[in-house]
Enzyme design. Sequence first.
Site, short mmCIF file in Angstrom:
data_model
loop_
_atom_site.label_atom_id
_atom_site.label_comp_id
_atom_site.label_asym_id
_atom_site.label_seq_id
_atom_site.Cartn_x
_atom_site.Cartn_y
_atom_site.Cartn_z
N SER A 1 0.85 -1.19 0.00
CA SER A 1 0.00 0.00 0.00
C SER A 1 0.88 1.24 0.00
CB SER A 1 -0.93 -0.01 1.22
OG SER A 1 -1.92 0.98 1.09
N ASN A 2 0.33 2.39 0.32
CA ASN A 2 1.08 3.65 0.36
C ASN A 2 0.46 4.54 1.43
OD1 ASN A 2 -0.99 5.51 -0.86
ND2 ASN A 2 -0.88 3.94 -2.44
N PRO A 3 1.15 5.64 1.78
CA PRO A 3 0.69 6.41 2.95
C PRO A 3 -0.43 7.42 2.68
CG PRO A 3 2.89 7.12 2.28
CD PRO A 3 2.42 6.13 1.26
#
Length: 400
Positions: free
Chosen positions: A208-210
């Site tokens: 995923s990513n932030p």
Amino acid sequence: MLQGKRIAVGVGGGIAAYKAGDFVRELRRQGAVVRVAMTKAAQAFISPLTLQSLSGESVMVELFDPAQEERFGHLHLARWADAFVVLPATADLLARIATGQGNDAVTTSLLAFRGPVLLAPAMNTAMWDHPAVQRNVATLRATPRTHLVGPGVGPLADGDVGAGRLSELPELISATRALFTGGTLQGKRVLITAGPTREALDPVRFLSNPSTGKMGLAVAEAAHARGAQVTVVLGPVGEVGSLPYEVVRVTTADELLAAVLPRVGEADFFVASAAVSDWKPAQVSSRKTKKGEGPESLQLVRTPDVLLTASAQVHAAARRPVLVGFAAETHDVLAYARGKLEKKRLDFIVANDVSADGAGFAGDTNVVTVLGADGSERQVRGTKREVANRLWDVLEAVAP
Ligand code: CTP
């Protein structure tokens, strides 16, 4: 648009009451005439004298004040006003308005008022989510002439995003103007993707990513305040609570695509702000992978490009929404962004230099350049809400 309009402002007793001062000042700056009524609790947060100085009119604080009744009783305020705005609308105030009580200067004036009403709720997220509050909100939404703006989504102490903040000044002003005009985006449908996506490796791990979804939710809130019918397809960002527009929760890029494709054809604007994972694991294990089992490297496959796919679908149709993408870049920002604008056949792309000061994924501010297919370039800097409002100023002008 607010020139000469007579606006009653009812102030409730919440921590956001101090913002009523800015609101009154801005209304007057735009030419409105403002009179304020306050609940008892509101006076603990902001003094009547402050609001009297800012409005230039005496402030109604008591229900039965012989000194005021002559000129400024509850019936006078109700008859005088063209529109009535309540902020912050606390849980208690919403309950009293929803049940038609008239036990202070604000609620009694509202009961006697026949024009359009705007309520701007603000409270702690847990309170906002309480079923009793949501019941009252549902009652108020179904009440003729009654509109709600916000609450906005803000960061929670535990890192989640949650609903409960008083809407920011630009939204409050847009929503107040909308009481008179029906809103600059009235009748328009807006579809927005927001947040990250999450691609599982096994039941306990993912790629995923932030992204927090804040930018997309700010775009949603600003559109809603302008009267649009808004749907947000939102990736995994934790609980956001009840929002005043439709939210479809998804996890993966495939789910995001499945939620967008049936809706995008109906939309007038499609704003893709989601930070979609470009890759997913080729194999997903249904059981937790143990350390000893490896693998040492991951095999990945591409996820669908949601914006590209949606763009191709609507370009093939007779009528299509205005297409807006976001480009998060760390270098050659404008060149890459323009490349994406062309490749995905967009009308606008919001180029975001995530390496710049005051920009990026999790913060509240952003520095962006809005690039148009017509070659236009506009730089916008400010809070994500300010950026969202400037973006709508641009988009509104090309509404289909
Ligand atoms: N986007 C999308 N689906 C994807 C990837 C991106 O809908 N699988 C959308 C984003 O929401 C954004 C725009 O496309 O509006 C640009 O996303 P970005 O990831 O910056 O661009 P990519 O085309 O993926 O290019 P790269 O990762 O090479 O920078």
